[in-house]
Write a protein that holds these residues in place. Sequence first.
Motif, PDB file in Angstrom:
ATOM      1  N   LEU A 139     -12.730  -9.223  -0.389  1.00 52.06           N
ATOM      2  CA  LEU A 139     -13.621  -8.263   0.252  1.00 52.06           C
ATOM      3  C   LEU A 139     -14.999  -8.877   0.449  1.00 52.06           C
ATOM      4  O   LEU A 139     -15.557  -9.464  -0.484  1.00 52.06           O
ATOM      5  N   LYS A 144      -9.366   4.204   4.423  1.00 51.35           N
ATOM      6  CA  LYS A 144      -9.773   2.805   4.562  1.00 51.35           C
ATOM      7  C   LYS A 144      -9.433   1.988   3.324  1.00 51.35           C
ATOM      8  O   LYS A 144      -9.139   0.783   3.434  1.00 51.35           O
ATOM      9  N   ARG A 145      -9.470   2.596   2.161  1.00 56.64           N
ATOM     10  CA  ARG A 145      -9.092   1.849   0.963  1.00 56.64           C
ATOM     11  C   ARG A 145      -7.592   1.650   0.894  1.00 56.64           C
ATOM     12  O   ARG A 145      -7.122   0.645   0.372  1.00 56.64           O
ATOM     13  N   ARG A 179       0.787  -1.230   0.000  1.00 58.93           N
ATOM     14  CA  ARG A 179       0.000   0.000   0.000  1.00 58.93           C
ATOM     15  C   ARG A 179       0.817   1.278   0.000  1.00 58.93           C
ATOM     16  O   ARG A 179       0.257   2.364   0.027  1.00 58.93           O
ATOM     17  N   PRO A 197      -6.914  -1.510   4.182  1.00 55.50           N
ATOM     18  CA  PRO A 197      -8.198  -2.203   4.342  1.00 55.50           C
ATOM     19  C   PRO A 197      -8.482  -2.735   5.738  1.00 55.50           C
ATOM     20  O   PRO A 197      -9.642  -3.007   6.056  1.00 55.50           O
ATOM     21  N   ASP A 229      -6.658  -2.547  -5.909  1.00 57.58           N
ATOM     22  CA  ASP A 229      -7.059  -3.604  -4.985  1.00 57.58           C
ATOM     23  C   ASP A 229      -6.165  -4.824  -5.133  1.00 57.58           C
ATOM     24  O   ASP A 229      -5.804  -5.224  -6.241  1.00 57.58           O
ATOM     25  N   TRP A 237     -16.494  -1.799  -2.026  1.00 57.01           N
ATOM     26  CA  TRP A 237     -15.902  -0.759  -1.194  1.00 57.01           C
ATOM     27  C   TRP A 237     -16.926   0.274  -0.753  1.00 57.01           C
ATOM     28  O   TRP A 237     -16.868   0.779   0.370  1.00 57.01           O
TER      29      TRP A 237
END
Length: 388
Positions: free
Chosen positions: A328, A281-282, A51, A285, A322, A332
Amino acid sequence: MERPKARRRCYELAFESDSDEENVIRRPRWIKERANEFDDLDNIDFITKYRLSKRTVLCVLELIEHKLEFPSDKNDCVSPINQLLCALRFYATGCYQSVSGDLSGFSTATAHRIVHRVSCAIASIREHFLRFPETPEEIKENQLQFHKIAKFPRVVGAIDCTHIRFGKCPNAEDGEVFRNRKNFFSLNVQAICNANLEMLDIVARWPGSTHDSFIFNNSLIKTNFENGRYGDALLVGDSGYGCKNYLITPLENCVTPADHLFNESQIRTRNPIERMFGVWKRRFPAMALGLRLNLENSFPVIVATAVLHNVAQQSREVIPRDDEAVVLPAPWDVLIAEGDIRAPLINVGGPQRGNVNFRVRHSLVTNYFHRLAQREVENAVGAFENGE
């Protein structure tokens, strides 16, 4: 000379087993192979998995490396870069720490210690990246950035709360206070951001059942505003907060064009805080999927991801794509909406005329936005007369 032999014989008889089974052989020590993904992965795959870019990871490592080093290299100790990558992988997946350890080549116990050691180290540098503007120059810069959005004056920050889910009840004794209005366990986290989606302040210690206004009323930022520390600067928030002379909320009933223009400008100026929660948050995660940690260990993880979010924003990093390895449970939009639990409205229907807490808002509507509304009407009339 016979006594030692006799004693040894007694020990042999006492501990002699009647079973024909072989003695259990102690399990040999096994050190897992650790991947060197910092060098093996290209920058695209590295950002997808951890990330953050390699350059940003090295910048963070430089600040906390002294907190992660061990006194010696005995027992094949984990290097600081591998510790940081293990924690980042945990933030990026929200998985169990045992899985995070397997991905990094550590045992579950080692991964547990590493995640919290790194989280505390990152949280300890929050003052460098997560800081409310103090000087007049910093406040003025933030106000100008917000004014560019919808011409709302004097705004230094947008405030709101979001819920960070827990994978299980975080406290056996007082677990129900963490159950929010959507019936899952969470922490209600208050944040203030600027127009660039950077966090200026965060409060991450209240249970999910706590009202947004209660968190603000018990925060240091409110005390600073009431003491005049930030001059005439304003915050913008939703109707879950009580209107103050330094915290401007939208009008409940709009009558005049100035009222409608005020509400439109206030809502657009407040929009960065909602966008910031989505980007945060994205990017990490674990903040959306839920933390499978004890309550005490959750606080530094939340603050650490907030610090890393600011580092990424200041480095102008985009939201990573992603990771296909992260499954998930919902799209989202649904996951982010779960954390957006609207607090019950306050001050609805209450007397507002003459209330000292509404004076600044009333002045903005009757003076500043009234003039803006008149100017818009004049521009529209002029354009019509010119045939545009």
